[in-house]
Design a protein around this motif. Sequence first.
Motif, PDB file in Angstrom:
ATOM      1  N   LEU A 726      -1.717 -16.261  -6.835  1.00 10.14           N
ATOM      2  CA  LEU A 726      -2.570 -15.994  -8.000  1.00 10.14           C
ATOM      3  C   LEU A 726      -2.075 -14.790  -8.788  1.00 10.14           C
ATOM      4  CD1 LEU A 726      -6.044 -16.567  -6.301  1.00 10.14           C
ATOM      5  CD2 LEU A 726      -5.050 -18.001  -8.090  1.00 10.14           C
ATOM      6  N   GLU A 727      -1.703 -13.735  -8.087  1.00 11.22           N
ATOM      7  CA  GLU A 727      -1.221 -12.522  -8.763  1.00 11.22           C
ATOM      8  C   GLU A 727       0.094 -12.797  -9.485  1.00 11.22           C
ATOM      9  OE1 GLU A 727      -1.073  -9.719  -5.594  1.00 11.22           O
ATOM     10  OE2 GLU A 727      -3.133  -8.985  -5.965  1.00 11.22           O
ATOM     11  N   ASP A 728       0.947 -13.623  -8.851  1.00 11.70           N
ATOM     12  CA  ASP A 728       2.223 -13.955  -9.480  1.00 11.70           C
ATOM     13  C   ASP A 728       1.992 -14.728 -10.781  1.00 11.70           C
ATOM     14  OD1 ASP A 728       5.177 -14.233  -9.454  1.00 11.70           O
ATOM     15  OD2 ASP A 728       4.671 -16.369  -9.286  1.00 11.70           O
ATOM     16  N   GLU A 729       1.071 -15.740 -10.771  1.00 10.66           N
ATOM     17  CA  GLU A 729       0.791 -16.502 -11.983  1.00 10.66           C
ATOM     18  C   GLU A 729       0.170 -15.611 -13.056  1.00 10.66           C
ATOM     19  OE1 GLU A 729      -1.781 -20.339 -13.669  1.00 10.66           O
ATOM     20  OE2 GLU A 729      -1.797 -19.892 -11.522  1.00 10.66           O
ATOM     21  N   ALA A 730      -0.726 -14.720 -12.641  1.00  5.30           N
ATOM     22  CA  ALA A 730      -1.367 -13.817 -13.608  1.00  5.30           C
ATOM     23  C   ALA A 730      -0.332 -12.920 -14.277  1.00  5.30           C
ATOM     24  CB  ALA A 730      -2.430 -12.976 -12.918  1.00  5.30           C
ATOM     25  N   ASN A 731       0.628 -12.444 -13.513  1.00  5.79           N
ATOM     26  CA  ASN A 731       1.665 -11.569 -14.086  1.00  5.79           C
ATOM     27  C   ASN A 731       2.544 -12.342 -15.059  1.00  5.79           C
ATOM     28  OD1 ASN A 731       0.784  -9.323 -12.640  1.00  5.79           O
ATOM     29  ND2 ASN A 731       2.113  -9.760 -10.883  1.00  5.79           N
ATOM     30  N   ARG A 732       2.895 -13.581 -14.706  1.00  3.41           N
ATOM     31  CA  ARG A 732       3.743 -14.382 -15.586  1.00  3.41           C
ATOM     32  C   ARG A 732       3.024 -14.708 -16.905  1.00  3.41           C
ATOM     33  NH1 ARG A 732       4.208 -19.024 -13.871  1.00  3.41           N
ATOM     34  NH2 ARG A 732       3.291 -18.995 -11.778  1.00  3.41           N
ATOM     35  N   LEU A 733       1.732 -15.070 -16.785  1.00  9.96           N
ATOM     36  CA  LEU A 733       0.975 -15.391 -17.994  1.00  9.96           C
ATOM     37  C   LEU A 733       0.779 -14.163 -18.883  1.00  9.96           C
ATOM     38  CD1 LEU A 733      -1.793 -17.878 -16.786  1.00  9.96           C
ATOM     39  CD2 LEU A 733       0.193 -18.364 -18.202  1.00  9.96           C
ATOM     40  N   SER A 734       0.541 -13.025 -18.267  1.00 10.11           N
ATOM     41  CA  SER A 734       0.371 -11.786 -19.037  1.00 10.11           C
ATOM     42  C   SER A 734       1.640 -11.468 -19.816  1.00 10.11           C
ATOM     43  CB  SER A 734       0.023 -10.625 -18.109  1.00 10.11           C
ATOM     44  OG  SER A 734      -1.234 -10.833 -17.494  1.00 10.11           O
ATOM     45  N   ALA A 735       2.802 -11.651 -19.161  1.00 10.91           N
ATOM     46  CA  ALA A 735       4.073 -11.404 -19.840  1.00 10.91           C
ATOM     47  C   ALA A 735       4.279 -12.395 -20.980  1.00 10.91           C
ATOM     48  CB  ALA A 735       5.226 -11.500 -18.829  1.00 10.91           C
ATOM     49  N   PHE A 736       3.871 -13.657 -20.745  1.00 11.50           N
ATOM     50  CA  PHE A 736       4.000 -14.691 -21.771  1.00 11.50           C
ATOM     51  C   PHE A 736       3.143 -14.359 -22.991  1.00 11.50           C
ATOM     52  CE2 PHE A 736       2.427 -18.771 -23.518  1.00 11.50           C
ATOM     53  CZ  PHE A 736       3.634 -19.313 -23.937  1.00 11.50           C
TER      54      PHE A 736
END
Length: 742
Positions: A726-736
């Motif tokens: 979950l944290e990994d997806e949140a970080n990727r989406l935030s960067a996007f």
Amino acid sequence: MAAAVPETAPFVRAAASARPGLKNVPTPVSSVAMQMQRLVYGPLKSAADRGPIQSLAGYPFLIVIDGLDECEDKDEVGELIDSMLAFFDDNPSIPLRIFITSRVEQHIQSRLNVPGVHLDNLADHCSDDDITAFLEVLFQDAGRRNAVIQAYVRQHGEWPTAGDKQKLVQHIGGSFIFASAVFKFIMGSSTSRDHETTPMTRLPLALKMNPGLDGLYTQTLERSENIPHFSNVISTVALLQSPLSTSGIAEVLGICTYEVVNVLVDLQAIIQVPGTDDIPVTLCHTSLRDFLTTQSRSGRFFAHPRHHAHLYLRLIRYEYELCRQRLGAATPSIESTSTIAYSRRYSVEHLEKGRSFLERSEAEFAICLCRKALALHPGRAELIQALADALYWTADPRVPRVDLEEAISLYRQALSLRPPTDEGRWLLLHSMGFALENHYELTGDWDGLEEAISVCQEALKLRSSHHSDRPDILHQLAGLLRARHHQFEDINDLEEAVSLDREALDLRASPHPDRSASLNQLAISLREHYRRTNATADLEEAISLSREAVELRQPPHRDRSNSLNELALSLRYRYRLENAMADLEEAISLYREALELRPPPDPDRSLSLNNLAISLGDRYRRTAATADLEEAILLGLEGLELPSSTPSDHPYHLLNLSLSLEDMYGATGDLSHLQRSISFCEKLLDFRVNAGQEDRVETLDLLARLFQKRFDATGQKEDLARLEALEDEANRLSAFISAIDT
């Protein structure tokens, strides 16, 4: 008469002596007609027969009969008028004139509507100038006598201002009795013990006074309530957006003109019924509409809002029947009638106000009729627009996007057929703007939002600065600019929205019936401006405006719940700013009242459930009272189970349920609450599936936090692995999202 015209005195004395029964002492034993004949007509004729009556100096003697309608014995009134007319027929040169004042009652009007009688309807003569002069004299006199007013004027200048006087005249509506009551209320009694208010503070309250005519309205309406079509006719008169003639009302309702007249003929004390079929039927006083649309006042005479749906269906059927009649006619004259003009201008307003009362089968029937009408006359802009309106406002909740996209396509087609100078173009643009806005809310289509802003800007240019429809377009455009600000955060959009809403409010000065709606809209824009700028003055003004709107929408106003919600939301913002418990308690109280005003299946009940749940969660975090959490959870569960709840409402309930259950776990340590919190949050994540949405990032963060808590409590390695994903997806989406913003 004997005193004013001495020549008649001996004849009056002789008549009274010869027939003692003519005198009403101790009780009347002769009819009024007989008394007039023996004591007035006879003596005056006898005096005139002797030669010119010197005391009249060549002028006729005038008798005023005031309030003839107040006589209870209609037969005796009829006899009086008949004998009066017979006397003048026999004595056309007699120096006598009779001036009768009366409400328009059928038993009076029918007898007086003959040659030799001059009938004049005072409703055709606006009395506002007389009311203005009346108030001017009263206030000038009060200013000379009242020390409080004198002190106020020295410090602040003229009172009342010209604007205040104009508002009073509009509210009074031509009634001198009501004008007198209003003035007495403003000035207060000389013996009053109320020293906390002044004439200056009571004047705004006077604009909310009820004229006190409810008894008259009830008594008059009772005369006709058993006549066929009574309810339909009265509800139509009350809810029409612009007056129609008796023939127009008949055309809309699909009945005969004589049936409309039959209902209204005995109601002329409160409703102006013209003598011809082509002049609009109007109300004697605007308070009649308030009476008929307020159920607590009108009771069985209440004009229910569902009648708007009935009127819409009748207007659509009327349009269809006209289309059938037009077949083969090149330029049908019926196109210019007031009824067809009314239908094309106001059918959509009846649809908007009555759509929540339309059964699905009725909505589909309306769409079917519109399609049939268009098939009969393809390419007609007004028929294309009518079908678009039907599809947009009655969109099938199972497939709203399908109906909406067809409606937008039809609006564009109709727009291409209406030249820029077409009178109906602005209304088409107005409706199209709503449809595009709704499509944007469903799909996030930014091009659609820009198009909505563009068509509303064009519509605004077509409505002059003082046009009655301008405020609606101003608010519509302001809402669209707020929506664009939410995405691009251009402060200019928000400031323009505030300016547009202010202009609309200025155009709806008290006592305008739609002022409360404009107060709400400006409050929304100011609250958004506060969120962006942290200018507390904006928030304070928003609260003040919302309080005025709530005050204007007293129970049982159908939109009171909206104003309660707006005020509560602004108070919650101030609570979070100042941490004043009184603001939160008031917000909860307001939300509770709003929820009570939205029983199932009200489509807005879901929103009220969510708002109250949020506020109860806020109070729990301040007081640690788990009863608030328990209630918030129950409210959220009800919101998910409501039949009227749309899928778009579910994320809000799921979020609040997840947060409330998380708090309940923290308060009790009961792991089952945490399990349920995770379950609701996972369902919430399923709703927020689109990459790039900030809401999905926030949901990922919340779910990660919940898994961390469960891992801390149980040590399950699966939770730790899920947490990392979950944290990994949140970080990727935030960067996007950051990359897109850049």
